[in-house]
Design an enzyme around this catalytic site. Structure first.
Site, PDB file in Angstrom:
ATOM      1  N   HIS A   1       0.848  -1.194   0.000  1.00 26.46           N
ATOM      2  CA  HIS A   1       0.000   0.000   0.000  1.00 26.46           C
ATOM      3  C   HIS A   1       0.879   1.238   0.000  1.00 26.46           C
ATOM      4  O   HIS A   1       1.966   1.243   0.590  1.00 26.46           O
ATOM      5  CB  HIS A   1      -0.901   0.027   1.243  1.00 26.46           C
ATOM      6  CG  HIS A   1      -2.041  -0.937   1.187  1.00 26.46           C
ATOM      7  ND1 HIS A   1      -3.240  -0.643   0.572  1.00 26.46           N
ATOM      8  CD2 HIS A   1      -2.169  -2.194   1.652  1.00 26.46           C
ATOM      9  CE1 HIS A   1      -4.057  -1.683   0.670  1.00 26.46           C
ATOM     10  NE2 HIS A   1      -3.429  -2.646   1.317  1.00 26.46           N
TER      11      HIS A   1
ATOM     12  N   ALA B   1      15.898 -20.044   6.956  1.00 26.56           N
ATOM     13  CA  ALA B   1      14.775 -19.711   7.846  1.00 26.56           C
ATOM     14  C   ALA B   1      14.916 -18.295   8.391  1.00 26.56           C
ATOM     15  O   ALA B   1      16.016 -17.843   8.729  1.00 26.56           O
ATOM     16  CB  ALA B   1      14.719 -20.718   8.992  1.00 26.56           C
TER      17      ALA B   1
END
Length: 204
Positions: A122, A169
């Protein structure tokens, strides 16, 4: 002009259809869309599995496909509301992961647990509007074949991850990763590359 283009060019019609497809102040399709429309529009390959305890926010106005023998595990969210979500063959979307289009995931890809892959952002520049009310920015994410992404990683909008890449990870991938690399960290950086000369993985 196609029906889709006619709808997009008519704001009143677009608003009406949007209300018919999606409840107000919600982001998932209405029950009738999930039961009677999506199964006939979206593609699910032979032998693929979508576990019951997940959130399939897929809409008929964008593509969703799941390849053969692929698995979407429990507690996953898939959303094609702002762009296509295309998943290849023999691919696993791990428990608790989120995939928001536009995204294309190849074959033999492993997404571990709690991974976020989002092609949506956004705007924030207008200080008189909250970011949630500002313009959506969509940039396609591409994850090529044979990729393994470790748990709790985030793949940001517009990124391309090359063939046979391993993402460690907890990594945050903000830039493209070329083929045959291992990348880790926040932001993710390449620590190993495969050498065709030596036929081995070399530290960078």
């Amino acid at each position: 002009m196609s029906i889709v283009n006619k709808i997009k060019s008519n704001p009143r019609l677009k608003k009406l259809l949007h209300k018919m497809l999606i409840p107000e102040n919600d982001h998932k399709p209405r029950l009738w869309v999930r039961l009677f429309v999506n199964p006939f529009i979206h593609k699910k390959g032979a032998g693929s599995i979508i576990r019951r305890r997940n959130r399939m926010d897929v809409f008929p106005f964008n593509e969703f496909s799941l390849g053969e023998k692929s698995i979407i595990e429990d507690f996953v969210t898939i959303n094609n509301g702002v762009g296509n979500v295309l998943i290849g063959n023999n691919t696993i979307i791990g428990i608790g992961s989120v995939v928001i289009g536009p995204v294309e995931i190849g074959n033999n890809v492993m997404l571990a647990q709690n991974i976020v892959v989002s092609g949506l952002n956004h705007g924030y520049e207008d200080i008189d509007l909250p970011p949630s009310k500002q313009k959506e920015i969509r940039k396609k994410i591409t994850i090529c074949d044979d990729v393994w992404i470790g748990a709790n990683s985030v793949i940001t909008a517009g990124v391309k991850i090359g063939k046979h890449v391993v993402i460690g990870a907890g990594s945050i991938v903000t830039k493209d990763i070329p083929d045959y690399c291992v990348a880790v960290g926040n932001p993710a950086r390449i620590i190993k590359k495969y050498s065709e000369d030596t036929k081995s993985w070399m530290s960078v």
